[in-house]
Design an enzyme around this catalytic site. Structure first.
Site: not given
Ligand code: THU
Length: 160
Positions: A62, A64, A73, A75, A112, A115
């Site tokens: 991920n 940010e 994300c 994935e 999520c 994704c």
């Molecule tokens: N995140 C993911 O990388 N994958 C998911 O399926 C859920 C959330 C990340 C996004 C963000 O950087 C952090 O987790 C918190 O939401």
């Protein structure tokens, strides 16, 4: 009126040692990828690794942004990495792991909704189910055979 019930089966492996060698290697690559997560705002690190039919592996974590909605994300980074490099090779498996720096998470965390939709797109594109492997801080690994199980009544290009 009728009521339809949906149910799905998934496998729980007690540890990565129980997995096949390719699955174990894929999950270990996802774990290794955790260190590349850029998550200074959530402190929630996600590592992912995608194995294609030709056995090549693409990783992602991920990423940010101070403008929060731009966070991407892990994935999706892995899936887009694979698609950008090997657009025509179907995806066999996707391993996902997480590390929350603020607490221990003792059960696998699943992708999520956004994704799930993106995984669904690649299943539809290649007409092949993508196996999803999930692991958190504890030893257990969940193996789900298709994103359709996580996204019942999903939307895809068949409607367009
Ligand atoms: N995140 C993911 O990388 N994958 C998911 O399926 C859920 C959330 C990340 C996004 C963000 O950087 C952090 O987790 C918190 O939401």
């Amino acid at each position: 009126m009728k009521t339809i019930s949906c149910q799905f089966e998934y496998k729980i492996y007690e540890s990565i040692e129980e997995l096949s060698v390719p699955d174990r290697e894929l999950m270990l690559m996802a774990v290794e990828e955790l260190k590349n997560a850029y998550a200074p705002y959530s402190n929630f690190h996600v590592g992912a690794a995608v194995r294609l039919n030709d056995q090549s592996v693409y990783i992602g974590s991920n990423q940010e942004n101070a403008s929060y909605p731009l966070c991407m994300c892990g994935e999706r980074v892995a899936l887009y990495n694979a698609a950008a490099n090997k657009p025509f090779v179907p995806i066999e498996s996707l391993a996902i792991t997480i590390k929350n720096l603020s607490m221990i998470i003792d059960k696998p965390v699943s992708p999520c909704g956004a994704c799930r939709q993106v995984i669904s797109e690649y299943e539809f594109r290649h007409r092949q189910a993508i196996r999803i492997l999930l692991k958190s801080d504890n030893d257990e690994v969940y193996v789900i055979s298709s994103v359709n199980d996580l996204l019942p009544l999903g939307f895809n290009a068949s409607f367009l």
